[in-house]
Design an enzyme around this catalytic site. Structure first.
Site, short mmCIF file in Angstrom:
data_model
loop_
_atom_site.label_atom_id
_atom_site.label_comp_id
_atom_site.label_asym_id
_atom_site.label_seq_id
_atom_site.Cartn_x
_atom_site.Cartn_y
_atom_site.Cartn_z
N ASN A 155 0.80 -1.23 0.00
CA ASN A 155 0.00 0.00 0.00
C ASN A 155 0.84 1.28 0.00
O ASN A 155 0.37 2.33 -0.43
CB ASN A 155 -1.05 0.00 1.12
CG ASN A 155 -0.45 0.15 2.49
OD1 ASN A 155 0.70 -0.23 2.72
ND2 ASN A 155 -1.22 0.70 3.40
N GLY A 231 2.95 -4.72 7.58
CA GLY A 231 1.94 -5.48 6.86
C GLY A 231 0.81 -5.87 7.79
O GLY A 231 0.54 -5.18 8.78
N SER A 232 0.18 -6.98 7.49
CA SER A 232 -1.03 -7.37 8.23
C SER A 232 -0.67 -8.02 9.57
O SER A 232 0.45 -8.49 9.77
CB SER A 232 -1.84 -8.35 7.39
OG SER A 232 -1.09 -9.54 7.23
N ASN A 233 -1.66 -8.08 10.45
CA ASN A 233 -1.42 -8.65 11.78
C ASN A 233 -1.14 -10.14 11.73
O ASN A 233 -0.32 -10.64 12.50
CB ASN A 233 -2.62 -8.36 12.68
CG ASN A 233 -2.56 -6.94 13.18
OD1 ASN A 233 -2.60 -6.01 12.39
ND2 ASN A 233 -2.41 -6.76 14.48
N GLY A 236 2.42 -10.49 10.68
CA GLY A 236 3.30 -9.94 11.73
C GLY A 236 3.41 -10.88 12.92
O GLY A 236 4.50 -11.09 13.45
N GLU A 253 5.03 -3.18 12.21
CA GLU A 253 4.03 -2.11 12.03
C GLU A 253 2.85 -2.74 11.31
O GLU A 253 3.00 -3.19 10.17
CB GLU A 253 4.60 -0.97 11.19
CG GLU A 253 5.71 -0.18 11.85
CD GLU A 253 5.29 0.54 13.12
OE1 GLU A 253 4.07 0.75 13.32
OE2 GLU A 253 6.17 0.87 13.92
N CYS A 287 -2.89 2.26 6.26
CA CYS A 287 -2.94 1.76 7.65
C CYS A 287 -3.57 2.81 8.54
O CYS A 287 -4.16 2.49 9.56
CB CYS A 287 -1.54 1.41 8.13
SG CYS A 287 -0.37 2.74 7.90
P1 NAP Z 1 0.73 -8.72 4.23
O1 NAP Z 1 -0.11 -9.61 3.42
O2 NAP Z 1 1.00 -9.08 5.64
O3 NAP Z 1 2.10 -8.56 3.41
C1 NAP Z 1 3.12 -7.71 3.86
C2 NAP Z 1 4.46 -8.27 3.40
O4 NAP Z 1 4.70 -9.49 4.10
C3 NAP Z 1 4.50 -8.61 1.92
O5 NAP Z 1 5.77 -8.31 1.40
C4 NAP Z 1 4.24 -10.11 1.92
O6 NAP Z 1 4.72 -10.76 0.77
C5 NAP Z 1 5.02 -10.52 3.16
N1 NAP Z 1 4.65 -11.83 3.70
C6 NAP Z 1 3.51 -12.53 3.51
N2 NAP Z 1 3.56 -13.71 4.17
C7 NAP Z 1 4.77 -13.76 4.80
C8 NAP Z 1 5.42 -14.72 5.64
N3 NAP Z 1 4.84 -15.86 5.98
N4 NAP Z 1 6.65 -14.42 6.11
C9 NAP Z 1 7.24 -13.25 5.81
N5 NAP Z 1 6.69 -12.32 4.99
C10 NAP Z 1 5.46 -12.56 4.50
O7 NAP Z 1 0.13 -7.23 4.26
P2 NAP Z 1 -0.37 -6.36 3.02
O8 NAP Z 1 -1.71 -6.87 2.61
O9 NAP Z 1 0.69 -6.25 2.00
O10 NAP Z 1 -0.51 -4.91 3.68
C11 NAP Z 1 -1.68 -4.43 4.26
C12 NAP Z 1 -1.55 -4.40 5.77
O11 NAP Z 1 -0.41 -3.62 6.13
C13 NAP Z 1 -2.73 -3.73 6.46
O12 NAP Z 1 -3.09 -4.47 7.59
C14 NAP Z 1 -2.17 -2.36 6.86
O13 NAP Z 1 -2.82 -1.77 7.94
C15 NAP Z 1 -0.75 -2.71 7.16
N6 NAP Z 1 0.11 -1.53 7.12
C16 NAP Z 1 0.58 -1.03 8.30
C17 NAP Z 1 1.37 0.11 8.31
C18 NAP Z 1 1.92 0.66 9.61
O14 NAP Z 1 2.89 1.39 9.56
N7 NAP Z 1 1.34 0.34 10.74
C19 NAP Z 1 1.66 0.76 7.11
C20 NAP Z 1 1.15 0.23 5.92
C21 NAP Z 1 0.38 -0.93 5.94
P3 NAP Z 1 3.75 -11.02 -0.50
O15 NAP Z 1 3.44 -9.70 -1.05
O16 NAP Z 1 4.58 -11.85 -1.39
O17 NAP Z 1 2.55 -11.74 0.03
#
Ligand code: NAP
Length: 498
Positions: A155, A231-233, A236, A253, A287
């Site tokens: 995002n 990324g997502s909870n 994380g 985060e 986020c």
């Molecule tokens: P995500 O599905 O958790 O993916 C985030 C990253 O983690 C991607 O690069 C993903 O790779 C990787 N990943 C997935 N599975 C993994 C695993 N088992 N081990 C290690 N890495 C793995 O999250 P998203 O859908 O991209 O992002 C949206 C989320 O991010 C929302 O919940 C949003 O609130 C949060 N966010 C938080 C902040 C903050 O600063 N608090 C800022 C921005 C976004 P792939 O792409 O290859 O799946």
């Protein structure tokens, strides 16, 4: 609409200063048009081994380069990003969907971060402090951790990477970066910029591939001492537990359920502007997106009317078109999730005032578009008021008092961002004290962080670390305490004190 081109139809990993092709790959789709933009490599774990070996070797030299010289590379990165701002912004809109104005804002965030963190090359402050014994000197300094891994979401594909990689690099670490598979183009472009800026080979390595494969290999790699993740909870939590088994430093985060509070004394028109920007910017896929509006019952009807009027003006479509205000949803899965929450909201008894449907006709036929959606009369315990939807859906929750507003704001598992619209100075100070989020805004929406302040959340949003601000250095450095005894004899602390 766009005049930029990638000049390649397949991206490559950047390992040890070389561009390495990988056989397996996957299409990156423009969410606005459904068209293929490029192929992203689907690397295997061996690429992480190669990147870690290169990073380990490079870091041995890089840590000895004086920090002001390390910073010179970041200044150069900043200049190149500035020069290419429009190109980067258009590519960002194409891979992510956010409207061009916001894409430019995101790239600017990266530029600002480059110059801010380059400045750290001449600071990286430690402390000197008196020793408790005579003829003894005491100080502490930051030292790099070694090889660090960063994992970023789709995002904010460039800003978040700069929040993490720039402090890591200026502090003397070597980096392995796994970008989100949905948005790899920004990573490719930033790696090229680092290469041109003269970063020594192996200091930054980019490995593309699935999170479950590459991310997981990074989390389990013995030579990677830090994982900085956004990324997502669910992801994380998994990273924290796996990283914890190896005593890795893990910075998380994650999600948010951010609220704007509108009090009875608020400037309602200003609040409406703040809500529209926070709730529907980036199609609600931030986020910090506002997905709850906690409104004092005295102004609820006025707020509803004015919000609906402003929502009608929102134009939806391809974000490369300057007149568009709301772009597409990242992918079909995201769209389905948003649709399902709209149904959940209706079934829970919230009243749907606007939106709640997908746009599938005309120019929108091939993209993933969802109409800006407004629920009212939601209650604080409803799922639409508790869970992260990550789309252009906002729920109004009426309250009777300031105290109830604070309680509702804090009554979620997340703690990223909150905002209050009020003209009462006492409420302002009470709110900034009592809102349990890492970021608090007064008379502004829930988005709009500046890079020189710490970014991150409390409770279920994070684990106590911060991206951006000088605090971003913390996870990428260890504190070293140094004692220099120049008395010529053995002095025992706590014992040889008169
Ligand atoms: P995500 O599905 O958790 O993916 C985030 C990253 O983690 C991607 O690069 C993903 O790779 C990787 N990943 C997935 N599975 C993994 C695993 N088992 N081990 C290690 N890495 C793995 O999250 P998203 O859908 O991209 O992002 C949206 C989320 O991010 C929302 O919940 C949003 O609130 C949060 N966010 C938080 C902040 C903050 O600063 N608090 C800022 C921005 C976004 P792939 O792409 O290859 O799946």
């Amino acid at each position: 609409m766009s005049d930029v081109s990638l000049k390649t139809n397949k991206l490559a990993n950047f390992i040890n200063g070389e561009w390495m092709e990988v056989e397996s790959s996957k299409a990156v789709i423009n969410p606005a048009t459904g068209e293929e933009l490029v192929q992203v490599p689907l690397s295997g774990a061996k690429c992480v081994d190669d990147a870690a070996a290169a990073a380990k070797k490079a870091q041995k030299e890089w840590r000895l380069v004086p920090a002001p010289q390390r910073a010179e590379v970041l200044y150069q990165v900043g200049y190149l990003m500035k020069e290419r701002k429009e190109r980067l912004s258009q590519l960002l809109t194409m891979e992510n969907g956010k409207v061009i104005e916001e894409a430019r804002g995101e790239v600017q965030e990266g530029i600002d971060m480059a110059f801010y963190m380059a400045g750290e090359g001449r600071r990286l402050f430690g402390q000197t402090t008196p020793a408790e014994l005579q003829n003894k000197f005491a100080m502490s300094q930051r030292t790099p951790v070694g090889v660090v891994g960063i994992i970023t979401p789709w995002n904010f594909p460039i800003a978040i990477a700069t929040w993490k990689s720039f402090p890591a690099i200026v502090a003397g670490n070597a980096v392995i970066w796994k970008p989100a598979t949905e948005t790899p183009i920004m990573a490719f472009e930033l790696a090229k910029i680092f290469e041109e800026a003269g970063l020594p080979e192996g200091v930054l390595n980019v490995v593309f591939g699935a999170g479950s494969e590459i991310g997981d290999a990074m989390v389990h790699h013995d030579d990677i001492r830090v994982i900085s993740f956004t990324g997502s909870n669910d992801t994380g939590r998994h990273i924290a537990s796996e990283g914890g088994k190896q005593l890795k430093k893990v910075s998380l985060e994650m999600g948010g359920k951010n609220a704007v509070i509108v009090m009875d004394d608020a400037d309602v028109d200003l609040a409406v502007e703040g809500i529209i920007w926070s709730a529907f910017g980036t199609s609600g896929q931030r986020c910090t997106a506002c997905s709850r509006v906690i409104v004092h019952e005295a102004v609820k009807e006025t707020l509803e009317e004015r919000l609906l009027a402003e929502m009608e003006k929102l134009t939806i479509g391809n974000g490369l078109n300057e007149s568009i205000k709301v772009g597409p949803i990242i992918n079909k899965a995201g769209l389905e999730k948003i649709k399902s929450y709209t149904e959940i909201g209706k079934n829970e008894g919230a009243k749907l005032l606007a939106g709640g449907y997908e746009l599938t006709e005309g120019d929108n036929a091939n993209g993933n578009y969802f109409a800006p959606t407004l629920f009212t009369d939601a209650t604080a315990d409803m799922r639409i008021a508790q869970e992260e939807i990550f789309g252009p859906v906002v729920s109004l929750i009426p309250v009777k008092s300031f105290e109830e507003a604070i309680e509702v704001n804090n009554g979620v598992t997340y703690g990223l961002s909150s905002s209050i619209f009020t003209n009462d100075v006492n409420r302002v100070f009470k709110a900034q004290r009592d809102l349990d989020t890492g970021i608090v805004y007064v008379n502004a929406g829930t988005t709009g962080a500046e890079i020189h302040l710490p970014f991150g959340g409390t409770k279920g949003t994070g684990n106590g670390h911060r991206d951006s601000g000088v605090q971003a250095l913390d996870v990428f450095t260890e504190w070293r305490a140094i004692y220099v005894d120049y008395s010529g004899k053995l002095q025992r602390a706590q014992i040889d004190v008169d």
